[in-house]
Design an enzyme around this catalytic site. Sequence first.
Site, mmCIF file in Angstrom:
data_model
loop_
_atom_site.group_PDB
_atom_site.id
_atom_site.type_symbol
_atom_site.label_atom_id
_atom_site.label_comp_id
_atom_site.label_asym_id
_atom_site.label_seq_id
_atom_site.Cartn_x
_atom_site.Cartn_y
_atom_site.Cartn_z
ATOM 1 N N LYS A 33 0.813 -1.191 0.000
ATOM 2 C CA LYS A 33 0.000 0.000 0.000
ATOM 3 C C LYS A 33 0.860 1.259 0.000
ATOM 4 C CE LYS A 33 -2.710 -2.514 3.324
ATOM 5 N NZ LYS A 33 -2.960 -2.586 4.760
ATOM 6 N N GLY A 34 2.092 1.119 0.479
ATOM 7 C CA GLY A 34 2.900 2.294 0.835
ATOM 8 C C GLY A 34 3.166 3.268 -0.293
ATOM 9 N N GLU A 58 7.884 3.351 -6.072
ATOM 10 C CA GLU A 58 8.040 2.768 -4.738
ATOM 11 C C GLU A 58 8.087 3.855 -3.685
ATOM 12 O OE1 GLU A 58 8.122 -0.045 -3.236
ATOM 13 O OE2 GLU A 58 9.217 -1.597 -4.319
ATOM 14 N N ASP A 59 7.637 3.523 -2.481
ATOM 15 C CA ASP A 59 7.792 4.457 -1.361
ATOM 16 C C ASP A 59 9.251 4.525 -0.910
ATOM 17 O OD1 ASP A 59 7.687 1.824 -0.426
ATOM 18 O OD2 ASP A 59 6.255 2.236 1.178
ATOM 19 N N ASP A 116 14.932 -0.129 0.337
ATOM 20 C CA ASP A 116 15.734 -0.346 1.543
ATOM 21 C C ASP A 116 16.844 -1.350 1.190
ATOM 22 O OD1 ASP A 116 16.516 -0.512 4.226
ATOM 23 O OD2 ASP A 116 14.828 -1.727 4.836
ATOM 24 N N LYS A 133 17.117 4.287 0.892
ATOM 25 C CA LYS A 133 17.919 3.966 2.086
ATOM 26 C C LYS A 133 19.124 3.156 1.616
ATOM 27 C CE LYS A 133 15.324 3.015 5.970
ATOM 28 N NZ LYS A 133 14.681 2.094 6.950
ATOM 29 N N PHE A 159 14.380 4.033 10.806
ATOM 30 C CA PHE A 159 13.027 3.681 10.396
ATOM 31 C C PHE A 159 12.249 4.977 10.178
ATOM 32 C CE2 PHE A 159 8.722 2.050 10.716
ATOM 33 C CZ PHE A 159 8.834 0.916 9.936
ATOM 34 N N ARG A 165 0.435 6.143 8.168
ATOM 35 C CA ARG A 165 0.532 6.444 6.734
ATOM 36 C C ARG A 165 -0.010 7.833 6.442
ATOM 37 N NH1 ARG A 165 1.733 1.476 4.172
ATOM 38 N NH2 ARG A 165 0.763 -0.347 5.088
HETATM 39 P P1 IMP Z 1 13.333 -3.787 0.774
HETATM 40 O O1 IMP Z 1 12.955 -5.047 0.079
HETATM 41 O O2 IMP Z 1 14.226 -4.055 1.953
HETATM 42 O O3 IMP Z 1 13.939 -2.752 -0.142
HETATM 43 O O4 IMP Z 1 12.019 -3.250 1.460
HETATM 44 C C1 IMP Z 1 11.198 -2.326 0.923
HETATM 45 C C2 IMP Z 1 9.910 -2.256 1.708
HETATM 46 O O5 IMP Z 1 10.136 -2.364 3.132
HETATM 47 C C3 IMP Z 1 9.272 -0.916 1.506
HETATM 48 O O6 IMP Z 1 8.425 -0.918 0.374
HETATM 49 C C4 IMP Z 1 8.539 -0.703 2.810
HETATM 50 O O7 IMP Z 1 7.253 -1.299 2.771
HETATM 51 C C5 IMP Z 1 9.371 -1.423 3.843
HETATM 52 N N1 IMP Z 1 10.286 -0.507 4.545
HETATM 53 C C6 IMP Z 1 11.631 -0.459 4.456
HETATM 54 N N2 IMP Z 1 12.142 0.500 5.255
HETATM 55 C C7 IMP Z 1 11.083 1.107 5.847
HETATM 56 C C8 IMP Z 1 10.955 2.203 6.787
HETATM 57 O O8 IMP Z 1 11.933 2.833 7.253
HETATM 58 N N3 IMP Z 1 9.690 2.523 7.156
HETATM 59 C C9 IMP Z 1 8.589 1.875 6.698
HETATM 60 N N4 IMP Z 1 8.664 0.851 5.821
HETATM 61 C C10 IMP Z 1 9.895 0.465 5.403
HETATM 62 MG MG MG Z 2 5.148 -1.570 5.459
#
Ligand code: IMP
Ligand code: MG
Length: 191
Positions: free
Chosen positions: A41-42, A97-98, A101, A129, A150, A163
């Site tokens: 949803k983000g 994407e939001d 990470d 990130k 975070f 959100r």
């Molecule tokens: P990745 O696969 O580690 O790149 O994760 C990406 C997803 O993890 C994002 O789409 C978010 O839903 C969640 N996520 C990663 N870091 C944060 C954060 O600092 N706050 C909230 N959600 C996060």
């Molecule tokens: Mg999330």
Amino acid sequence: MPDVASVLYGRDDVRSRVREIGRAVTADYAGRQPVLVSVLKGGIWFLADLIRAIDLPLEVHFLAISRYGDAEESLGRVQILLDLDVDLTGRDVLLVEDIVDTGLTCRYLSSVMAARRPASFEVCTLLDKSVRRIAPITPRYVGFDCPDRFVVGYGLDFEERYRNIPDILQVNDIDALKADPDVLGAHLSEA
Ligand code: IMP
Ligand code: MG
């Protein structure tokens, strides 16, 4: 004692940066009709503002995914829960994407999209990130760098909360948030 969370990027910074990205996308995709794909949803808060800053015909489609275990341990084990209802063959696809990470989610989605033979595929993320990156993902468009904290707000959640905070907050005391998930409620009342 520092606040449990503080503003990392305020709503005005977000608004102007989203407009800049919109202008860049408009220029880069001139003459084309990109397909913007957002992950529920983000990503939808950023997407909703971004598309209104893009001066091109475009399409918007959504997918939903789930991760196994928690984010720390999921190591890219992602599953599509709701797939796109559009044929991506020959299309210019922009994944919105939001936050990127570790990059594992993005890498998985990139491989799924690439298999559908789009004309092009790029990633647009509000937050990068990059210090946490495991998979070598380099988004074409980045709103802001994100420190190794975070973050919540503007679509980003902690256990589905926050959100709807208009600013992007960084959490300074994650233990306090885990102990009391409602501790950031005061930031909502400023909305
Ligand atoms: P990745 O696969 O580690 O790149 O994760 C990406 C997803 O993890 C994002 O789409 C978010 O839903 C969640 N996520 C990663 N870091 C944060 C954060 O600092 N706050 C909230 N959600 C996060
Ligand atoms: Mg999330």
